[in-house]
Design a protein around this motif. Structure first.
Motif, PDB file in Angstrom:
ATOM      1  N   GLU A 112      49.299  57.191  84.268  1.00  0.00           N
ATOM      2  CA  GLU A 112      48.864  55.876  84.725  1.00  0.00           C
ATOM      3  C   GLU A 112      49.749  54.813  84.086  1.00  0.00           C
ATOM      4  N   SER A 113      50.054  53.790  84.834  1.00  0.00           N
ATOM      5  CA  SER A 113      50.844  52.689  84.296  1.00  0.00           C
ATOM      6  C   SER A 113      50.224  51.375  84.748  1.00  0.00           C
ATOM      7  N   HIS A 114      50.691  50.298  84.171  1.00  0.00           N
ATOM      8  CA  HIS A 114      50.194  48.976  84.534  1.00  0.00           C
ATOM      9  C   HIS A 114      51.390  48.030  84.633  1.00  0.00           C
ATOM     10  N   ASP A 116      51.632  44.925  84.200  1.00  0.00           N
ATOM     11  CA  ASP A 116      51.663  43.868  83.183  1.00  0.00           C
ATOM     12  C   ASP A 116      50.677  44.218  82.076  1.00  0.00           C
ATOM     13  N   PRO A 117      51.039  45.151  81.173  1.00  0.00           N
ATOM     14  CA  PRO A 117      50.084  45.572  80.144  1.00  0.00           C
ATOM     15  C   PRO A 117      49.641  44.433  79.241  1.00  0.00           C
ATOM     16  N   LEU A 120      46.431  42.677  80.229  1.00  0.00           N
ATOM     17  CA  LEU A 120      45.127  43.302  80.059  1.00  0.00           C
ATOM     18  C   LEU A 120      44.317  42.571  78.994  1.00  0.00           C
ATOM     19  N   LYS A 128      42.680  51.985  76.502  1.00  0.00           N
ATOM     20  CA  LYS A 128      43.855  52.799  76.810  1.00  0.00           C
ATOM     21  C   LYS A 128      44.420  53.461  75.554  1.00  0.00           C
TER      22      LYS A 128
END
Length: 257
Positions: A112-114, A116-117, A120, A128
Motif C-alpha cells: 500500500e502507498s499514499h 501524500d503521506p 495524513l 501505518k
C-alpha cells in the motif's frame, strides 16, 4: 533553545570507523531456511496467522497481536511455511517461531502507498507505523507507534533524530545518512507530525563532516546540529541534555524533560 553542546563526563575511545565507513550498505542474501520468532514486547508473543504448508509472500503478516504493544510480525522472504513451533532464540530461550523454506523468488505481498503521506493525520501515521511492525532497536521490542503517541496534554517541543553513533566500529547510521538522506528526512517529518513535535533536530557528531553536509543540504529548514565526538554522546539522556540543556527526571521519560 538553550544548547550546552555536550554533557558532563564521557570518554574518548578510538573509533576504528574507517574499516567500514567508506563501504556502501549491502543486502545480505537470505538463507534457505528462515526462522522468524513471534516474540514481541516483554514476554509476549504475536499470535500466528499462518500454518504449516501455507505459501507466504515477502512482507506478509505471520503473526498479529491483541494490543498495541504486540506489533505484527512479517515474513522477510517468500516461500513455504514448514513449521510453527518453539525454536531457540538468540537470547537462549525457546520462542514460538514460524519456519519458512525460502523459495528465493522474493515475491512481495501487494504494497500500500499514499500519494501524500505527510498529508495524513497523526493517528493515521501511527496506524501505518504499527501495521508495519516498527519497534525500537534497543532490544525490548517496544512499539514505535506507542512512543509516538504521547499522553494527552503533553507538549513535545523537539523530535531529536540521533545520528551521533558514538560507539567504536559502528557506521550504520553514518551510511544511512550518506545513502538514504531523503528517506531519513521524510521519516523524521512523519514522526514529528505523528507525535505533534514543534521542531525537529538532527544531531550528528562532528567526526562525520560529509554526513553533516548532506543532512544540512537535504534537511533545510530542519536544524542539523554538530556535537562533540565522545562516548556516550548518542545516549538518549545525554543527547537531550547536550541539545537542550534539559535533564530527563530520574525514572521519567524523555518528553518530561
Amino acid at each position: 533553545m538553550q544548547r550546552i553542546g555536550s554533557f558532563f563526563g564521557g570518554i574518548y575511545p578510538p573509533g576504528f570507523k574507517d574499516r567500514t565507513s567508506a563501504g556502501p550498505l549491502e543486502n545480505l542474501p537470505a538463507p534457505e531456511t528462515v526462522v522468524v520468532p513471534l516474540w514481541q514486547y516483554g514476554d509476549q508473543e504475536a499470535t500466528p496467522v499462518v500454518a504449516k504448508g501455507d505459501h507466504v509472500l515477502k512482507g506478509q503478516v505471520l503473526g498479529k497481536g491483541s494490543s498495541r504493544l504486540i506489533t505484527p510480525v512479517h515474513s522477510p522472504v517468500s516461500g513455504e511455511v514448514t513449521a510453527v513451533e518453539p525454536r531457540i532464540h538468540a537470547c537462549g530461550d525457546k520462542m514460538l517461531s514460524v519456519v519458512i523454506e525460502n523459495d528465493g523468488l522474493e515475491n512481495w505481498v501487494e504494497k500500500e502507498s499514499h500519494p501524500d503521506p505527510i498529508g495524513l493525520d497523526p493517528g493515521a501515521i501511527r496506524d501505518k507505523i504499527y501495521a508495519g511492525g516498527v519497534v525500537g532497536m534497543g532490544g525490548a521490542g517496544f512499539s514505535t507507534a506507542i512512543k509516538l503517541d504521547p499522553p494527552e496534554g503533553a507538549v513535545i517541543d523537539y523530535l531529536i533524530i540521533n545520528g551521533c553513533e558514538c560507539e567504536p566500529y559502528l557506521t550504520n547510521d553514518y551510511r544511512l545518512m550518506m545513502e538514504f538522506g531523503d528517506d531519513l528526512i521524510l521519516g523524521a517529518k512523519l514522526m514529528a507530525k505523528a507525535c505533534r513535535a514543534r521542531r525537529i533536530i538532527i544531531a550528528v557528531e562532528n567526526n562525520k563532516p560529509d554526513a553533516l553536509e548532506i543532512m544540512q543540504e537535504k534537511a533545510a529548514p530542519i536544524e542539523v546540529v554538530a556535537l562533540p565526538t565522545k562516548y556516550p554522546q548518542g545516549g538518549e539522556r545525554q543527547l537531550i541534555q547536550a541539545l537542550t540543556g534539559r535533564e530527563v527526571p530520574s525514572g521519567g521519560l524523555p518528553y518530561q524533560a
